[in-house]
Design a protein around this motif. Structure first.
Motif, PDB file in Angstrom:
ATOM      1  N   TRP A  45     -17.773  -2.600  -3.153  1.00 10.06           N
ATOM      2  CA  TRP A  45     -17.344  -1.979  -1.899  1.00 10.06           C
ATOM      3  C   TRP A  45     -17.616  -0.473  -1.945  1.00 10.06           C
ATOM      4  CZ3 TRP A  45     -15.829  -3.362   2.865  1.00 10.06           C
ATOM      5  CH2 TRP A  45     -15.283  -2.362   3.671  1.00 10.06           C
ATOM      6  N   LEU A  46     -17.199   0.149  -3.027  1.00 12.15           N
ATOM      7  CA  LEU A  46     -17.390   1.592  -3.162  1.00 12.15           C
ATOM      8  C   LEU A  46     -18.865   1.976  -3.124  1.00 12.15           C
ATOM      9  CD1 LEU A  46     -14.695   2.309  -5.865  1.00 12.15           C
ATOM     10  CD2 LEU A  46     -14.708   3.217  -3.523  1.00 12.15           C
ATOM     11  N   SER A  84     -10.704   5.662   4.440  1.00  9.91           N
ATOM     12  CA  SER A  84     -11.106   6.064   3.097  1.00  9.91           C
ATOM     13  C   SER A  84     -11.720   4.879   2.360  1.00  9.91           C
ATOM     14  CB  SER A  84      -9.886   6.571   2.324  1.00  9.91           C
ATOM     15  OG  SER A  84     -10.131   6.574   0.935  1.00  9.91           O
ATOM     16  N   ALA A  85     -12.969   5.018   1.944  1.00  9.10           N
ATOM     17  CA  ALA A  85     -13.621   3.931   1.204  1.00  9.10           C
ATOM     18  C   ALA A  85     -12.840   3.589  -0.060  1.00  9.10           C
ATOM     19  CB  ALA A  85     -15.059   4.317   0.860  1.00  9.10           C
ATOM     20  N   ALA A  86     -12.304   4.602  -0.727  1.00 10.86           N
ATOM     21  CA  ALA A  86     -11.539   4.365  -1.948  1.00 10.86           C
ATOM     22  C   ALA A  86     -10.266   3.579  -1.653  1.00 10.86           C
ATOM     23  CB  ALA A  86     -11.203   5.690  -2.626  1.00 10.86           C
ATOM     24  N   ASP A  87      -9.527   3.967  -0.620  1.00  7.91           N
ATOM     25  CA  ASP A  87      -8.298   3.261  -0.287  1.00  7.91           C
ATOM     26  C   ASP A  87      -8.581   1.821   0.139  1.00  7.91           C
ATOM     27  OD1 ASP A  87      -6.920   5.568  -0.898  1.00  7.91           O
ATOM     28  OD2 ASP A  87      -6.100   5.862   1.116  1.00  7.91           O
ATOM     29  N   VAL A  88      -9.616   1.625   0.946  1.00  6.65           N
ATOM     30  CA  VAL A  88      -9.953   0.261   1.371  1.00  6.65           C
ATOM     31  C   VAL A  88     -10.406  -0.560   0.166  1.00  6.65           C
ATOM     32  CG1 VAL A  88     -11.466  -1.159   2.815  1.00  6.65           C
ATOM     33  CG2 VAL A  88     -10.436   0.928   3.742  1.00  6.65           C
ATOM     34  N   SER A  89     -11.075   0.067  -0.794  1.00  7.17           N
ATOM     35  CA  SER A  89     -11.497  -0.673  -1.993  1.00  7.17           C
ATOM     36  C   SER A  89     -10.293  -1.189  -2.770  1.00  7.17           C
ATOM     37  CB  SER A  89     -12.381   0.196  -2.894  1.00  7.17           C
ATOM     38  OG  SER A  89     -11.630   1.112  -3.672  1.00  7.17           O
ATOM     39  N   GLU A 133     -19.941   5.710  -3.575  1.00  7.44           N
ATOM     40  CA  GLU A 133     -18.873   6.072  -4.493  1.00  7.44           C
ATOM     41  C   GLU A 133     -18.819   5.059  -5.631  1.00  7.44           C
ATOM     42  OE1 GLU A 133     -15.071   7.137  -2.788  1.00  7.44           O
ATOM     43  OE2 GLU A 133     -16.009   7.508  -0.841  1.00  7.44           O
ATOM     44  N   ASP A 134     -18.027   5.372  -6.634  1.00  4.10           N
ATOM     45  CA  ASP A 134     -17.838   4.437  -7.740  1.00  4.10           C
ATOM     46  C   ASP A 134     -16.411   4.544  -8.256  1.00  4.10           C
ATOM     47  OD1 ASP A 134     -17.727   6.615  -9.628  1.00  4.10           O
ATOM     48  OD2 ASP A 134     -19.907   6.620  -9.685  1.00  4.10           O
ATOM     49  N   LEU A 168       0.849  -1.185   0.000  1.00  3.19           N
ATOM     50  CA  LEU A 168       0.000   0.000   0.000  1.00  3.19           C
ATOM     51  C   LEU A 168       0.885   1.235   0.000  1.00  3.19           C
ATOM     52  CD1 LEU A 168      -2.403  -1.180   2.841  1.00  3.19           C
ATOM     53  CD2 LEU A 168      -2.787  -1.381   0.373  1.00  3.19           C
ATOM     54  N   ARG A 169       0.394   2.295  -0.599  1.00  2.00           N
ATOM     55  CA  ARG A 169       1.174   3.542  -0.593  1.00  2.00           C
ATOM     56  C   ARG A 169       1.235   4.087   0.842  1.00  2.00           C
ATOM     57  NH1 ARG A 169      -3.524   6.712  -3.739  1.00  2.00           N
ATOM     58  NH2 ARG A 169      -4.658   7.339  -1.887  1.00  2.00           N
ATOM     59  N   PRO A 170       2.211   4.923   1.138  1.00  2.00           N
ATOM     60  CA  PRO A 170       2.394   5.417   2.511  1.00  2.00           C
ATOM     61  C   PRO A 170       1.200   6.187   3.059  1.00  2.00           C
ATOM     62  CG  PRO A 170       4.337   5.892   1.198  1.00  2.00           C
ATOM     63  CD  PRO A 170       3.283   5.383   0.256  1.00  2.00           C
ATOM     64  N   ASP A 171       0.469   6.883   2.202  1.00  2.00           N
ATOM     65  CA  ASP A 171      -0.663   7.673   2.687  1.00  2.00           C
ATOM     66  C   ASP A 171      -1.992   6.911   2.628  1.00  2.00           C
ATOM     67  OD1 ASP A 171      -0.873   7.663  -0.069  1.00  2.00           O
ATOM     68  OD2 ASP A 171      -1.435   9.780  -0.221  1.00  2.00           O
ATOM     69  N   TRP A 172      -1.918   5.577   2.451  1.00  2.00           N
ATOM     70  CA  TRP A 172      -3.135   4.763   2.440  1.00  2.00           C
ATOM     71  C   TRP A 172      -3.873   4.977   3.748  1.00  2.00           C
ATOM     72  CZ3 TRP A 172      -5.285   0.861   5.332  1.00  2.00           C
ATOM     73  CH2 TRP A 172      -6.318   0.136   4.734  1.00  2.00           C
TER      74      TRP A 172
END
Length: 124
Positions: free
Chosen positions: A97-98, A57-62, A103-104, A49-53
């Motif tokens: 998930w999103l 955040s729904a997007a990051d968890v997706s 979100e999408d 995962l990137r450092p700022d994950w």
């Protein structure tokens, strides 16, 4: 990319965009103009995962959900005609998930329906 071990869940590691690009594209291409959110490194059985994950955040968890699908796909005996075909299930799980959060893929990652089609269809 997928992780291979059923009995050992994938490790989770945070790496810089440059390190993630080197894993995805090889050591000679370390530019990170394409923002990689997550990837699964087969050789080390690690989801990166990137450092700022951000777990909030729904997007990051997706993105993590997407990579976990690849981890689970390795336990199937199903074969895929191409790597893109394998992406279809991972993107579907990510899309679902999103949707739980209103979100999408397009608003979260800029992945419109045509781009999704290209990323999930074998182009022979």
């Amino acid at each position: 990319m997928g992780c291979r071990s059923r009995r050992n869940p994938p490790r989770i590691q945070h790496l810089s965009p440059t390190q993630m690009a080197a894993i995805r594209y090889g050591p000679r291409r370390t530019d990170h103009s394409e923002q990689i959110v997550a990837l699964c490194h087969d050789e080390t059985r690690t989801i990166v995962l990137r450092p700022d994950w951000n777990a909030r955040s729904a997007a990051d968890v997706s993105a993590l959900v997407h990579e976990l699908v690849h981890h689970l796909q390795n336990f199937e005996s199903k074969t895929y005609a191409c790597p893109e075909e394998r992406e279809a299930l991972a993107y579907d799980a990510q899309r679902r998930w999103l949707a739980f959060f209103g979100e999408d893929l397009e608003t979260a990652f800029g992945i419109d329906p045509l781009t999704l089609l290209v990323r999930t269809t074998c182009a022979y």
